[in-house]
Design a protein around this motif. Structure first.
Motif, short mmCIF file in Angstrom:
data_model
loop_
_atom_site.label_atom_id
_atom_site.label_comp_id
_atom_site.label_asym_id
_atom_site.label_seq_id
_atom_site.Cartn_x
_atom_site.Cartn_y
_atom_site.Cartn_z
N ALA A 138 -5.14 -5.47 5.79
CA ALA A 138 -4.09 -5.26 6.01
C ALA A 138 -2.91 -5.72 4.93
O ALA A 138 -2.33 -4.84 4.30
CB ALA A 138 -3.48 -6.80 6.72
N GLY A 139 -4.37 -6.46 3.74
CA GLY A 139 -3.03 -5.75 2.66
C GLY A 139 -3.76 -4.80 1.61
O GLY A 139 -3.22 -4.46 0.59
N VAL A 140 -4.51 -3.98 2.04
CA VAL A 140 -4.93 -2.32 1.80
C VAL A 140 -3.71 -2.04 1.99
O VAL A 140 -3.30 -0.90 1.39
CB VAL A 140 -6.10 -1.45 2.41
CG1 VAL A 140 -5.97 -0.57 2.46
CG2 VAL A 140 -7.46 -2.80 1.66
N GLY A 141 -3.24 -2.14 3.16
CA GLY A 141 -1.74 -1.73 3.59
C GLY A 141 -0.69 -2.05 2.56
O GLY A 141 -0.06 -0.94 1.67
N VAL A 199 2.33 0.75 -2.97
CA VAL A 199 2.81 0.25 -4.34
C VAL A 199 1.07 1.21 -5.46
O VAL A 199 1.44 1.15 -6.98
CB VAL A 199 2.78 -0.76 -5.30
CG1 VAL A 199 3.69 -1.79 -4.35
CG2 VAL A 199 1.47 -1.40 -4.50
N CYS A 200 0.62 1.68 -5.05
CA CYS A 200 -0.51 2.32 -5.62
C CYS A 200 -0.22 4.01 -5.94
O CYS A 200 -1.02 4.64 -4.61
CB CYS A 200 -1.74 1.91 -5.46
SG CYS A 200 -2.39 0.02 -6.23
N GLY A 201 -0.55 5.22 -7.01
CA GLY A 201 -0.87 6.08 -6.48
C GLY A 201 -1.87 7.01 -6.57
O GLY A 201 -2.22 8.01 -6.34
N GLY A 215 -10.82 -1.38 -0.97
CA GLY A 215 -10.50 -3.29 -0.21
C GLY A 215 -12.32 -3.90 0.20
O GLY A 215 -13.15 -2.65 0.45
N VAL A 216 -12.23 -4.24 -0.75
CA VAL A 216 -13.95 -5.59 -0.38
C VAL A 216 -14.06 -6.95 -0.23
O VAL A 216 -12.76 -7.34 0.37
CB VAL A 216 -13.83 -6.11 -1.72
CG1 VAL A 216 -13.23 -6.64 -2.98
CG2 VAL A 216 -15.85 -5.98 -2.50
N ARG A 257 -3.79 9.10 4.83
CA ARG A 257 -2.20 9.35 4.22
C ARG A 257 -2.29 8.45 2.80
O ARG A 257 -2.23 7.61 3.20
CB ARG A 257 -0.50 9.48 4.73
CG ARG A 257 -0.17 8.59 5.77
CD ARG A 257 0.93 8.63 6.51
NE ARG A 257 1.89 7.56 6.44
CZ ARG A 257 1.44 7.57 7.93
NH1 ARG A 257 0.47 7.88 8.60
NH2 ARG A 257 2.03 6.30 8.16
N GLY A 258 -1.37 9.15 1.73
CA GLY A 258 -1.80 7.90 0.53
C GLY A 258 -2.25 8.14 -0.56
O GLY A 258 -3.29 9.40 -0.25
N PRO A 259 -2.61 7.50 -1.34
CA PRO A 259 -3.93 7.39 -2.34
C PRO A 259 -5.32 7.07 -1.32
O PRO A 259 -5.22 6.91 -0.01
CB PRO A 259 -3.65 5.94 -3.08
CG PRO A 259 -3.08 5.38 -1.79
CD PRO A 259 -1.82 6.32 -1.33
N ARG A 260 -5.92 7.25 -1.74
CA ARG A 260 -7.34 7.94 -1.74
C ARG A 260 -8.04 6.01 -1.74
O ARG A 260 -7.59 5.21 -2.22
CB ARG A 260 -8.46 7.90 -2.24
CG ARG A 260 -10.14 8.38 -1.79
CD ARG A 260 -10.73 8.81 -3.20
NE ARG A 260 -11.21 8.54 -4.58
CZ ARG A 260 -10.20 8.39 -5.44
NH1 ARG A 260 -9.58 9.42 -5.78
NH2 ARG A 260 -10.53 7.34 -6.33
N VAL A 261 -8.48 5.94 0.03
CA VAL A 261 -8.72 4.46 0.59
C VAL A 261 -10.36 4.60 0.49
O VAL A 261 -10.55 5.35 1.04
CB VAL A 261 -8.13 4.68 1.69
CG1 VAL A 261 -8.19 2.64 2.03
CG2 VAL A 261 -6.46 3.81 1.79
N SER A 262 -10.75 3.19 -0.20
CA SER A 262 -12.57 3.43 -0.04
C SER A 262 -12.38 1.85 0.32
O SER A 262 -12.00 0.95 0.36
CB SER A 262 -13.05 3.41 -0.55
OG SER A 262 -12.84 3.01 -2.26
#
Length: 242
Positions: free
Chosen positions: A68-71, A76-78, A83-84, A101-106
């Motif tokens: 949820a916080g990654v959303g 706000v992050c470009g 997420g850890v 879509r949006g910034p790269r997520v890992s």
């Protein structure tokens, strides 16, 4: 408190008698249907406040759970969002729900007390609802880890709710919950650390400052004020000096 899609009483009992890690592995598929998930109203208010403090490049959600916080970070992050969490089950659910879509997520499995990232990896670190799983003596190390992975000028941010008054039902509910957990941990192993009343703003601010962070408090006005005029919910922003 629980939707029909949430865990049964038996499932909650099995979770509560497990370790923290194993308990969340079991709860993960139904976690978002429990009151333990941070409400969208809090996530939206934090995102709005962080937009005014940004922009940010790389962001980290500490103890991310199902993401949820990654959303919030994705708004706000470009550059990138990470997420850890130490629960493999929670991370599995988070991966399934990743939006491309949006910034790269890992997603990274790891312990917040020994973060598996290089120094200065992030511009912003956030956390939502996880601090009850850390004993007060663990906070200095936890906050030192957050500072270590921040770039100079970066922020460690999280919401904190004003404690309920002793005259309110919420006060006695939290007191009773913590008492039950302490009895459970005195009688059963492995322990399940989850104490809602130990994370107090005054203590937290002092520990953040001892970790070398400069602390600001931002009222989240969406949640109104208490009778004494103080905010019901604040955003703690602890900045690593530039």
């Amino acid at each position: 408190m629980f939707s029909p899609e949430g865990p049964s009483l038996r499932e909650l009992a099995v979770q509560a008698l497990s370790s923290v890690e194993r308990g969340y592995d079991l709860l993960a598929p139904k976690f978002d249907h429990t009151p333990f998930r941070t409400p969208d109203s809090v996530l939206d208010a934090v995102a709005s406040a962080l937009r005014r403090l940004g922009p940010f490049g790389a962001g980290l959600d500490l103890c991310c759970g199902t993401g949820a916080g990654v959303g919030v970070l994705a708004r706000v992050c470009g550059e990138s969002v990470t997420g850890v969490d130490f629960s493999a089950g929670m991370l599995d659910v988070a991966r399934e729900r990743t939006v491309s879509r949006g910034p790269r997520v890992s997603w990274v499995r790891g312990d917040a007390r020994t973060l598996p990232f290089a120094d200065g990896s992030f511009d912003l670190v956030v956390s939502f609802g996880a601090f009850g799983h850390f004993l007060p003596r663990e906070l200095p190390g936890l906050f030192a880890q957050a500072r270590r992975v921040l770039r100079p000028g970066g922020c460690f941010a999280f919401p904190i709710v004003a404690p309920p008054r002793p005259s309110s039902p919420a006060y006695w509910m939290l007191l009773g919950f913590d008492a039950v957990m302490r009895v459970r941990n005195a009688l059963w192993r492995p322990p399940f650390v989850m104490y809602y009343r130990d994370f107090r703003l005054g203590d937290v601010r002092r520990e953040l400052e001892w970790a070398g962070l400069e602390v600001e408090l931002h009222a989240l006005r969406e949640f109104g004020e208490r009778p004494d005029g103080s905010p019901r919910v604040r955003l703690v922003v602890a900045r690593r000096p530039a």
